[in-house]
Design a protein around this motif. Sequence first.
Motif, PDB file in Angstrom:
ATOM      1  N   THR A   9      -0.821  -5.182 -25.601  1.00 48.15           N
ATOM      2  CA  THR A   9      -0.442  -4.121 -26.534  1.00 48.15           C
ATOM      3  C   THR A   9      -0.815  -2.741 -26.018  1.00 48.15           C
ATOM      4  OG1 THR A   9      -2.513  -4.363 -27.771  1.00 48.15           O
ATOM      5  CG2 THR A   9      -0.624  -5.648 -28.542  1.00 48.15           C
ATOM      6  N   SER A  33      -3.816  -8.039 -32.589  1.00 47.12           N
ATOM      7  CA  SER A  33      -2.814  -7.648 -33.584  1.00 47.12           C
ATOM      8  C   SER A  33      -1.423  -8.110 -33.148  1.00 47.12           C
ATOM      9  CB  SER A  33      -2.830  -6.127 -33.774  1.00 47.12           C
ATOM     10  OG  SER A  33      -4.134  -5.661 -34.099  1.00 47.12           O
ATOM     11  N   PRO A  34      -1.053  -9.343 -33.459  1.00 45.77           N
ATOM     12  CA  PRO A  34       0.243  -9.878 -33.022  1.00 45.77           C
ATOM     13  C   PRO A  34       1.440  -9.068 -33.503  1.00 45.77           C
ATOM     14  CG  PRO A  34      -1.170 -11.632 -33.848  1.00 45.77           C
ATOM     15  CD  PRO A  34      -1.843 -10.342 -34.188  1.00 45.77           C
ATOM     16  N   GLU A  35       1.275  -8.382 -34.628  1.00 44.01           N
ATOM     17  CA  GLU A  35       2.398  -7.611 -35.164  1.00 44.01           C
ATOM     18  C   GLU A  35       2.809  -6.466 -34.250  1.00 44.01           C
ATOM     19  OE1 GLU A  35      -1.390  -5.711 -36.690  1.00 44.01           O
ATOM     20  OE2 GLU A  35      -0.629  -7.755 -36.459  1.00 44.01           O
ATOM     21  N   LYS A  36       1.980  -6.132 -33.275  1.00 46.05           N
ATOM     22  CA  LYS A  36       2.317  -5.058 -32.347  1.00 46.05           C
ATOM     23  C   LYS A  36       3.278  -5.512 -31.244  1.00 46.05           C
ATOM     24  CE  LYS A  36      -1.944  -2.377 -32.960  1.00 46.05           C
ATOM     25  NZ  LYS A  36      -3.121  -1.777 -32.278  1.00 46.05           N
ATOM     26  N   ALA A  38       6.817  -7.547 -30.117  1.00 43.01           N
ATOM     27  CA  ALA A  38       8.103  -8.040 -30.594  1.00 43.01           C
ATOM     28  C   ALA A  38       8.270  -9.497 -30.176  1.00 43.01           C
ATOM     29  CB  ALA A  38       9.230  -7.203 -30.005  1.00 43.01           C
ATOM     30  N   PRO A  39       8.771 -10.340 -31.063  1.00 37.39           N
ATOM     31  CA  PRO A  39       8.982 -11.755 -30.715  1.00 37.39           C
ATOM     32  C   PRO A  39       9.962 -11.901 -29.550  1.00 37.39           C
ATOM     33  CG  PRO A  39       9.165 -11.405 -33.087  1.00 37.39           C
ATOM     34  CD  PRO A  39       9.142 -10.052 -32.462  1.00 37.39           C
ATOM     35  N   GLN A  47      -3.303 -15.048 -31.391  1.00 36.25           N
ATOM     36  CA  GLN A  47      -4.156 -14.055 -32.045  1.00 36.25           C
ATOM     37  C   GLN A  47      -5.612 -14.416 -31.799  1.00 36.25           C
ATOM     38  OE1 GLN A  47      -3.642 -13.620 -36.292  1.00 36.25           O
ATOM     39  NE2 GLN A  47      -4.717 -11.665 -36.325  1.00 36.25           N
TER      40      GLN A  47
END
Length: 205
Positions: A9, A33-36, A38-39, A47
């Motif tokens: 990230t 923070s996996p939400e940072k 994009a899949p 995580q």
Amino acid sequence: MKIALFGATGRVGGEVLNLALAEGHEVTALVRSPEKLAPHDRLTIIQGDVRDVAAVSTAVAGMDVVFSSLGTDQTTTLTEAVPHMIRAMEDTGINRLVTIGTAGILQSKIDPEKLRYEAGDTNRRLTFAAEEHHKVYNMLRQSGLEWTIVCPTYLPDGVAVGDYRTERDLLPEDGKQISVGDTAAFAYGELLQGDNIGFRVGVSY
């Protein structure tokens, strides 16, 4: 190739991630923070904390190479995490590791017996980051891994243009800066090609 990526990230790590995925490699990234991120169908996101030996071992398991662009941010996270990486790699027989360091740990041109941050080649008054990266350098030298530490100087944002210079263990003469994009491009190429195993590599324009 299967790549374990630490620091995905961050600025350089994010660029390396994009390069690896674009070229068809599989990447496993350990992030807080996996939400940072994009899949992506070739990206496995775990995580966790790089200071957690179990999380690091999980991220490294089954990989071919390891890449780390972890920084210091005035913490000891880097020097806590790298021993876990070394142990996990040794336990699983993975040899190749490329990390991002700092130009402060290259050899001094003022006093070749010292590193740049020790001899005063750099104007930086705060040496905490260089001291942490120096500890990592010593850890890797004592390991049996095939390591390379990529050592950029001043690192502004910017795309890769390819017109940069590199030098083993030293900062190229009058090197002042290198973009994030070119640092990532060189480090990613080094991960795949292994041209500078066992060296710190200064990189700058």
